[in-house]
Design a protein around this motif. Structure first.
Motif, PDB file in Angstrom:
ATOM      1  N   ALA A  39       0.810  -1.221   0.000  1.00  0.00           N
ATOM      2  CA  ALA A  39       0.000   0.000   0.000  1.00  0.00           C
ATOM      3  C   ALA A  39       0.841   1.268   0.000  1.00  0.00           C
ATOM      4  N   LEU A  40       2.156   1.147   0.028  1.00  0.00           N
ATOM      5  CA  LEU A  40       3.014   2.335   0.094  1.00  0.00           C
ATOM      6  C   LEU A  40       2.836   3.271  -1.106  1.00  0.00           C
ATOM      7  N   PRO A  41       2.761   2.757  -2.345  1.00  0.00           N
ATOM      8  CA  PRO A  41       2.556   3.692  -3.466  1.00  0.00           C
ATOM      9  C   PRO A  41       1.265   4.499  -3.350  1.00  0.00           C
ATOM     10  N   SER A  42       0.173   3.860  -2.974  1.00  0.00           N
ATOM     11  CA  SER A  42      -1.088   4.588  -2.811  1.00  0.00           C
ATOM     12  C   SER A  42      -0.987   5.606  -1.682  1.00  0.00           C
ATOM     13  N   ALA A  43      -0.308   5.236  -0.592  1.00  0.00           N
ATOM     14  CA  ALA A  43      -0.128   6.166   0.522  1.00  0.00           C
ATOM     15  C   ALA A  43       0.673   7.387   0.084  1.00  0.00           C
ATOM     16  N   ALA A  44       1.677   7.182  -0.768  1.00  0.00           N
ATOM     17  CA  ALA A  44       2.487   8.297  -1.245  1.00  0.00           C
ATOM     18  C   ALA A  44       1.657   9.248  -2.106  1.00  0.00           C
ATOM     19  N   LEU A  45       0.789   8.703  -2.959  1.00  0.00           N
ATOM     20  CA  LEU A  45      -0.046   9.546  -3.815  1.00  0.00           C
ATOM     21  C   LEU A  45      -1.040  10.355  -2.988  1.00  0.00           C
ATOM     22  N   LEU A  46      -1.697   9.694  -2.046  1.00  0.00           N
ATOM     23  CA  LEU A  46      -2.663  10.399  -1.205  1.00  0.00           C
ATOM     24  C   LEU A  46      -1.968  11.436  -0.330  1.00  0.00           C
ATOM     25  N   GLY A  47      -0.795  11.087   0.189  1.00  0.00           N
ATOM     26  CA  GLY A  47      -0.048  12.030   1.007  1.00  0.00           C
ATOM     27  C   GLY A  47       0.391  13.249   0.215  1.00  0.00           C
ATOM     28  N   THR A  48       0.762  13.061  -1.046  1.00  0.00           N
ATOM     29  CA  THR A  48       1.170  14.189  -1.882  1.00  0.00           C
ATOM     30  C   THR A  48       0.014  15.152  -2.108  1.00  0.00           C
ATOM     31  N   HIS A  49      -1.172  14.607  -2.349  1.00  0.00           N
ATOM     32  CA  HIS A  49      -2.358  15.466  -2.479  1.00  0.00           C
ATOM     33  C   HIS A  49      -2.573  16.274  -1.201  1.00  0.00           C
ATOM     34  N   THR A  50      -2.415  15.646  -0.058  1.00  0.00           N
ATOM     35  CA  THR A  50      -2.637  16.323   1.210  1.00  0.00           C
ATOM     36  C   THR A  50      -1.612  17.426   1.440  1.00  0.00           C
ATOM     37  N   VAL A  51      -0.375  17.188   1.050  1.00  0.00           N
ATOM     38  CA  VAL A  51       0.657  18.224   1.162  1.00  0.00           C
ATOM     39  C   VAL A  51       0.249  19.457   0.358  1.00  0.00           C
ATOM     40  N   ALA A  52      -0.248  19.241  -0.852  1.00  0.00           N
ATOM     41  CA  ALA A  52      -0.646  20.359  -1.709  1.00  0.00           C
ATOM     42  C   ALA A  52      -1.795  21.155  -1.098  1.00  0.00           C
ATOM     43  N   VAL A  53      -2.817  20.452  -0.593  1.00  0.00           N
ATOM     44  CA  VAL A  53      -3.962  21.144   0.003  1.00  0.00           C
ATOM     45  C   VAL A  53      -3.549  21.895   1.268  1.00  0.00           C
TER      46      VAL A  53
END
Length: 348
Positions: A190-204
């Motif tokens: 699940a690490l790749p999905s976590a990285a994508l979701l985390g990147t979105h959160t950083v931007a917001v």
């Protein structure tokens, strides 16, 4: 967890413009108004509509780990909800002096909720979240403890530093991993999905740092570019042989999503992933552009709210691309509910 730094409340107010519900014309009108006002204050403090963006974390993590949701997934969702609300209450407690100047209408500076009550709620939610994670198993608790620590570190200090957005992104990523750990005992897939979701959160979160004062067009522009990149990454797959069968995982789920069926047509999972990714991009595009062209506090706040709501279709896209079609549809169904209740209570 909270996606705000020093955010403003844009919730609806009463007809008088004070944010209070008029008293009922009954002998017990004052008591009825006070009871409702208390519930309204807690709804504002805890940003209840934002809770619709939480269950998708665990469901996306479960799908990414190649498993189907089960009882332990529900425990992970419960833990996530509690830790999210802990972050909301702690955020306002930590910012109560700032809010007294910038947002005196918020529940704590307005006196509708005592600071001690907000801090007590944060502690209680944290304890409940860790207890639910413990019930889900040691792997889940191993993820929930650093998640809770990240939430508290963010609210008590990191939010005002350059590390704030990164910490918030890490919290979202850990929340997704919590679902994978609770359901399967593993977090690696699940690490790749976590990285994508985390990147979105950083931007917001980066955009949210300017929503009280405005004047930062680069933040929404960067968030817009990030959204475009994430949309591309979520929907991009190497097609490979149409007739090849991907290797199965230990849980019987395929490790790679087939992009096309034997007739060369896009698979249902591919179509659903594309639809959810398109919804993700569409939710944020216009608000980000408006905030970049006119970075005033109201438009910046709308951009932040759109970024929070966009978390749901992004979770659905991540789930669908891992062949969690049913889970993706369930997550997507939460989006209109969150939007409906956000008209009454602000998510920021």
């Amino acid at each position: 967890m909270t996606l705000r730094d020093r955010s403003c409340d844009t919730s609806l107010v009463g007809a008088s413009g004070t944010g209070h519900v008029p008293a009922l014309r009954t002998p017990t009108g004052r008591r009825s108004r006070n009871r409702w006002g208390g519930r309204r204050a807690w709804a504002e403090l805890l940003r209840l509509p934002a809770l619709f963006s939480v269950p998708g974390d665990a469901l996306a993590g479960t799908a990414a780990a190649g498993a189907r949701p089960g009882a332990r997934t529900l425990l992970a969702i419960g833990s996530s909800l509690c830790l999210y609300e802990a972050g909301m209450a702690l955020n306002d407690w930590a910012d109560r002096d700032i809010d007294a100047v910038e947002r005196p209408h918020r529940p704590l500076p307005s006196g509708r909720i005592r600071p001690s009550a907000a801090l007590t709620a944060a502690c209680a939610f944290t304890a409940a979240g860790l207890a639910l994670a413990a019930r889900a198993g040691r792997p889940a608790l191993t993820v929930a403890v650093p998640l809770a620590a990240t939430v508290w570190a963010y609210d008590l200090g990191l939010k005002h530093t350059p590390a704030g957005p990164v910490a918030m992104g890490a919290a979202r990523g850990l929340d997704l991993l919590l679902g994978a750990a609770a359901t399967t005992g593993r977090t690696g897939p699940a690490l790749p999905s976590a990285a994508l979701l985390g990147t979105h959160t950083v931007a917001v979160t980066t955009v949210s740092r300017h929503e009280a004062q405005g004047g930062a067009p680069l933040a929404p522009l960067a968030a817009l570019a990030t959204t475009a990149l994430l949309t591309r990454l979520v929907t991009h797959r190497s097609a490979g042989p149409v007739t090849g069968r991907p290797p199965a995982t230990a849980h019987g789920r395929t490790g790679l999503r087939p992009v096309r069926d034997h007739a060369g047509r896009p698979s249902p999972a591919t179509l659903l992933t594309t639809a959810c990714a398109a919804a993700y991009a569409a939710t944020t595009a216009r608000p980000y552009v408006h905030a970049a062209l006119n970075p005033s506090p109201p438009l910046t706040q709308r951009a932040v709210g759109a970024g929070i709501r966009a978390t749901i279709p992004l979770q659905a896209a991540l789930t669908a691309r891992a062949q969690g079609t049913a889970g993706a549809l369930l997550i997507a169904a939460l989006a209109p509910l969150g939007a409906k209740f956000a008209r009454k209570v602000s998510v920021t």
